[in-house]
Write a protein that holds these residues in place. Sequence first.
Motif: not given
Length: 216
Positions: A112-115, A120-121, A161-163
């Motif tokens: 995975h990349l970072g978090r 997850p949140y 935000s993910v995008f």
Amino acid sequence: MSEKFHDELKALREEFIEYGQFSGDMLKDAFRALKDGDTALADSVLGRKKHLANLSDHFDERLLTLIALYQPMAKDLRVIACTLKMNDALFRIGRYGKDIAMLVPEFAEAGHLGRMLNLPYMAEMVFSMVDDALRAYEQGDTAPIATFSERDSCVDDLRYSVFREGVTYMMEDPKNIERCMDYVMVARYLERCGDHCCTMAEKIHYMVTGKRIEIR
């Protein structure tokens, strides 16, 4: 006949809650498998898709049979209508779990990349909406779904935000493109699950109060 109908409807609702939990667990387990790179758990989720479809068909048939046999009115009819609509929503939520599970082998190998771009949140928020929709249906109480509009707005914001963060990673290194596109896809799946929860909440509110609302 009325007593028999209510006994059958009560039993059906109890079984339906178990079906809802089964669907929700497909989504939760799929995301946990994605997060942990657990291909065995992902395979388990994929193996449940046939049972999910069978359960959905089973409840459709039972609910329509109750309508045909007893011709319910007023709140009893609202309960059945709500359950029919929730059946469709829960089936789709389980299917999104299947779709997420299909991505697990790729991430198990690449990592995975970072978090995980805040996924997850976002996932936990959607999981809570699934659980609260089922709780509201089971208890005949609108309190668990009272904040769904705000929670859905938060889920939508997290999707964007993910995008945006994904685009940043892709610009930094083209090797991140495939993983980030998959993250964006997972965010879309979770956002759609949140929408289905809002649909269920609207129907539950009508079932309980007899008043229609729209959750935006």
